[in-house]
Design a protein around this motif. Structure first.
Motif, PDB file in Angstrom:
ATOM      1  N   ASP A  14       4.111  -5.262   0.249  1.00 40.53           N
ATOM      2  CA  ASP A  14       3.469  -5.061  -1.047  1.00 40.53           C
ATOM      3  C   ASP A  14       3.670  -3.654  -1.595  1.00 40.53           C
ATOM      4  N   ASN A  38      -7.122  -0.788  -6.818  1.00 35.63           N
ATOM      5  CA  ASN A  38      -5.692  -0.626  -6.539  1.00 35.63           C
ATOM      6  C   ASN A  38      -5.060   0.408  -7.466  1.00 35.63           C
ATOM      7  N   GLU A  82       6.263  -0.887  -3.297  1.00 34.44           N
ATOM      8  CA  GLU A  82       7.549  -0.700  -3.966  1.00 34.44           C
ATOM      9  C   GLU A  82       7.780   0.792  -4.187  1.00 34.44           C
ATOM     10  N   GLN A 122       1.637   0.326  -4.588  1.00 36.36           N
ATOM     11  CA  GLN A 122       1.113  -0.827  -3.857  1.00 36.36           C
ATOM     12  C   GLN A 122       0.747  -1.906  -4.864  1.00 36.36           C
ATOM     13  N   GLU A 123       1.323  -3.088  -4.677  1.00 38.67           N
ATOM     14  CA  GLU A 123       1.022  -4.208  -5.549  1.00 38.67           C
ATOM     15  C   GLU A 123      -0.011  -5.110  -4.886  1.00 38.67           C
ATOM     16  N   SER A 124      -0.609  -5.962  -5.690  1.00 41.56           N
ATOM     17  CA  SER A 124      -1.571  -6.932  -5.176  1.00 41.56           C
ATOM     18  C   SER A 124      -1.250  -8.292  -5.770  1.00 41.56           C
ATOM     19  N   ASN A 150      -3.198   3.917  -6.210  1.00 37.43           N
ATOM     20  CA  ASN A 150      -1.814   4.283  -6.535  1.00 37.43           C
ATOM     21  C   ASN A 150      -1.737   5.623  -7.258  1.00 37.43           C
ATOM     22  N   ALA A 192      -1.947  -6.291 -11.166  1.00 37.31           N
ATOM     23  CA  ALA A 192      -1.608  -5.439 -10.025  1.00 37.31           C
ATOM     24  C   ALA A 192      -0.171  -5.644  -9.557  1.00 37.31           C
ATOM     25  N   VAL A 193       0.681  -6.049 -10.487  1.00 37.93           N
ATOM     26  CA  VAL A 193       2.106  -6.202 -10.214  1.00 37.93           C
ATOM     27  C   VAL A 193       2.859  -5.374 -11.261  1.00 37.93           C
ATOM     28  N   VAL A 194       3.982  -4.768 -10.848  1.00 42.26           N
ATOM     29  CA  VAL A 194       4.786  -3.987 -11.800  1.00 42.26           C
ATOM     30  C   VAL A 194       5.623  -4.949 -12.639  1.00 42.26           C
ATOM     31  N   THR A 221      -0.789  -1.447 -12.136  1.00 47.38           N
ATOM     32  CA  THR A 221      -0.559  -0.706 -10.882  1.00 47.38           C
ATOM     33  C   THR A 221      -0.589   0.803 -11.087  1.00 47.38           C
TER      34      THR A 221
END
Length: 221
Positions: A24, A105, A26, A38-40, A109, A46-48, A80
């Motif tokens: 998780d 999150n 990148e 950090q993604e979730s 980051n 919570a994702v790029v 993120t």
């Protein structure tokens, strides 16, 4: 109405593949800094998404046109935090905002990627589009030079509150930079509303990822 002719760009592979025990995390490189995100998988935010990559890249490449140093920058739907981190590295006073469930999150980051750098300390705050804006961000106190938004328009029912939030924060002198992947008719309908309210220019298009990057400012009476 839209003005100007956009440049056509490609989102560069600033992602750096790493052998990692954490699926998780990148790794990206912008403005000479490695950024670890950090993604979730639990939250959309919570994702790029590609809009954040496109605008991060554009700000890095166009620092003379959009000089963020010592400017007050608000990101709505920060997700993120990648874009807020890049703005921070570029010298801005950054406030990154999102829904309550994304903040942990997001804070993690932003903190881990900015804590050892000599820059303005970024702030992370809750912002639900269209709710409590005047209570939490009173006009008398808060004025931003830049409003940043990436991939905030997709299949969801909060487009009217989102537009109201953009209108609320865009004062005379504020520049809205909005990058979005355009997929659905609702995306274009929202763009039309933005064009009806603001002076809007398409700065760049990234055809491979269907991302458009727009600049919008308040119409002077």
């Amino acid at each position: 109405s839209l003005t100007g002719s956009p440049v056509t760009l490609k989102i560069l592979q600033n992602w750096v593949p790493r052998v990692s025990h954490y699926f998780d995390k990148e790794h990206y490189t912008y403005v000479g800094h490695q950024i670890v995100i950090q993604e979730s998988i639990e939250h959309f935010g919570a994702v790029v998404w590609p809009g954040a990559l496109a605008l991060s890249q554009y700000l890095e490449s166009n620092q003379e046109q959009f000089n963020l140093k010592d400017k007050k920058v608000l990101e709505i739907g920060a997700g993120t935090g990648l874009l807020s981190i890049v703005a921070c590295i570029l010298g801005a006073h950054v406030t990154a905002t999102d829904l309550p469930e994304v903040l942990e999150n997001l804070s993690y980051n932003i903190s881990r990627n900015t804590q050892n750098l000599n820059m303005h300390k970024p702030e992370v705050r809750k912002l639900v589009w269209g709710e409590g804006l005047n209570e939490d961000f009173p006009v008398s106190t808060y004025h931003y030079d830049f409003l940043l938004a990436t991939d905030v328009v997709y299949h969801h029912g909060d487009l009217e509150p989102l537009l109201a939030t953009m209108v609320y924060f865009c004062k005379p002198g504020t520049v809205l930079l909005w990058a979005n992947k355009f997929r659905f008719s609702t995306d274009y309908e929202f763009l039309e509303k933005v064009c009806n309210i603001f002076n809007t220019t398409i700065l760049a298009e990234f055809p491979e990822s269907n991302v458009k990057l727009l600049k919008a400012t308040v119409r002077e009476n």
